[in-house]
Design an enzyme around this catalytic site. Structure first.
Site, mmCIF file in Angstrom:
data_model
loop_
_atom_site.group_PDB
_atom_site.id
_atom_site.type_symbol
_atom_site.label_atom_id
_atom_site.label_comp_id
_atom_site.label_asym_id
_atom_site.label_seq_id
_atom_site.Cartn_x
_atom_site.Cartn_y
_atom_site.Cartn_z
ATOM 1 N N LYS A 105 1.487 -51.515 1.628
ATOM 2 C CA LYS A 105 2.149 -52.218 0.473
ATOM 3 C C LYS A 105 1.699 -51.516 -0.942
ATOM 4 O O LYS A 105 1.631 -52.273 -1.666
ATOM 5 C CB LYS A 105 1.894 -53.765 0.367
ATOM 6 C CG LYS A 105 2.549 -54.514 1.600
ATOM 7 C CD LYS A 105 2.376 -55.962 1.421
ATOM 8 C CE LYS A 105 2.929 -56.750 2.442
ATOM 9 N NZ LYS A 105 2.193 -56.758 3.562
ATOM 10 N N ARG A 106 1.837 -50.203 -1.012
ATOM 11 C CA ARG A 106 1.475 -49.374 -2.178
ATOM 12 C C ARG A 106 2.540 -49.391 -3.176
ATOM 13 O O ARG A 106 3.663 -49.239 -2.579
ATOM 14 C CB ARG A 106 1.012 -48.063 -1.698
ATOM 15 C CG ARG A 106 -0.285 -47.921 -0.917
ATOM 16 C CD ARG A 106 -1.640 -48.666 -1.545
ATOM 17 N NE ARG A 106 -2.801 -48.160 -0.917
ATOM 18 C CZ ARG A 106 -3.396 -49.178 -0.324
ATOM 19 N NH1 ARG A 106 -3.276 -50.141 -0.210
ATOM 20 N NH2 ARG A 106 -4.518 -48.647 0.160
#
Length: 320
Positions: A105-106
């Site tokens: 989830k960057r």
């Protein structure tokens, strides 16, 4: 890589990804004791326990499923040793020919986003040598900083033939606080009057546009995350993103069930892959699988995969 994922889903007849999201409360006591005896009650001991736990589960289910999804935060909590366990898990799953979706989830911009993309999907130059970091096949990406945060990942996807799943409508209860907000969009075709639409639809349209730049044989390398807990939104987004594979979290422990999933799929049963994490890796702690006990936790995980596969198959077969 999207082509490989689709092929493996067809082969296994299981549009399932198992979330390898271990916490110590899931790891059976006998595994913890063995790791602590060797490394003490330390970060290294915890990481060893998690790695051994993962390995036994993967050995028990790899022939049933196309993919796994390790959630990096569950490893980061144990520091560097945890990240080593994450890397071991990624490498071992790839040895088993599983597609690995790094749930990272960057979401950042500029050189930071480039570094995330290279570190997880691409290659970095070290002297005169090109080296790979974690080397997952897909990763999850948060788009809410805009295109600046996503395009570095798209670039690496194009270079490496790998993929991303962009967060569009997530499964958590508070997702609607932002993702369901209605905003006014301007459009030339309606004379500049604009239309009111929820944010998740606008993000879905952007995913479809990005995906057109990275097409595989039938689907794009740019997929989307849409929670099983929001089936009506899933129906809408399936139409908005016809070429995006949809990663569907929220099955099982978060309340999603097979009947909720039919609109995420195309008519041929493709187009979506459903995640279950603790519902599978901690199945032995559930009442219906308690008969296996902690010693046979991996057998419980295998039984949970088979039950999930059947649940999804029945739902898809029974849709109108």
């Amino acid at each position: 890589m999207i082509n490989k994922l689709v092929d493996k889903i067809k082969k296994t007849e299981a549009p399932i990804v198992v979330g390898l999201d271990p916490t110590m409360k899931f790891v059976p006591e006998h595994i913890q004791k063995k790791a602590y005896a060797e490394y003490g009650e330390t970060m290294k001991g915890a990481a060893e326990a998690i790695w051994q736990y993962n390995k036994v589960i993967v050995d028990s289910i790899y022939d049933l499923i196309p993919a796994v999804k390790p959630q990096i935060a569950m490893y980061e909590q144990f520091g560097i040793e945890g990240l080593i366990a994450f890397q071991k898990t990624v490498d071992y799953c790839k040895q088993k020919d599983l597609v690995v979706i790094g749930d990272i989830k960057r979401g950042d911009i500029g050189s930071t986003s480039e570094a995330y993309a290279v570190g997880h999907l691409g290659q970095v130059k070290v002297g005169s040598t090109m080296c790979r970091g974690f080397d997952e096949d897909f990763v999850t990406v948060n788009p809410y900083l805009g295109s600046d945060g996503v395009r570095p990942f798209i670039k690496v996807c194009q270079e490496e033939k790998k993929g991303i799943f962009v967060l569009v409508k997530t499964s958590n209860p508070s997702s609607g606080e932002l993702q369901d907000r209605v905003v006014r969009t301007e459009a030339a075709e309606d004379g500049g009057q604009g239309t009111d639409r929820p944010v998740y639809e606008i993000v879905g349209e952007q995913v479809a546009a990005w995906g057109a730049e990275c097409m595989g044989e039938s689907y794009s390398y740019i997929g989307a995350v849409v929670g099983a807990t929001y089936p009506e939104q899933g129906r809408i987004l399936r139409d908005i993103m016809p070429k995006a594979y949809i990663l569907v979290p929220g099955y099982g422990a978060q309340g999603g069930k097979g009947a909720d999933l039919v609109h995420f799929f195309d008519r041929d049963g493709l187009g979506a892959i459903v995640n279950s994490s603790r519902g599978i890796i901690a199945a032995y702690q559930q009442e219906q699988y308690a008969k296996y006990g902690a010693e046979n936790f991996a057998d419980a995980s295998r039984a949970a995969v088979l039950a999930m596969k059947e649940d999804i198959a029945q739902a898809l077969a029974g849709r109108a």
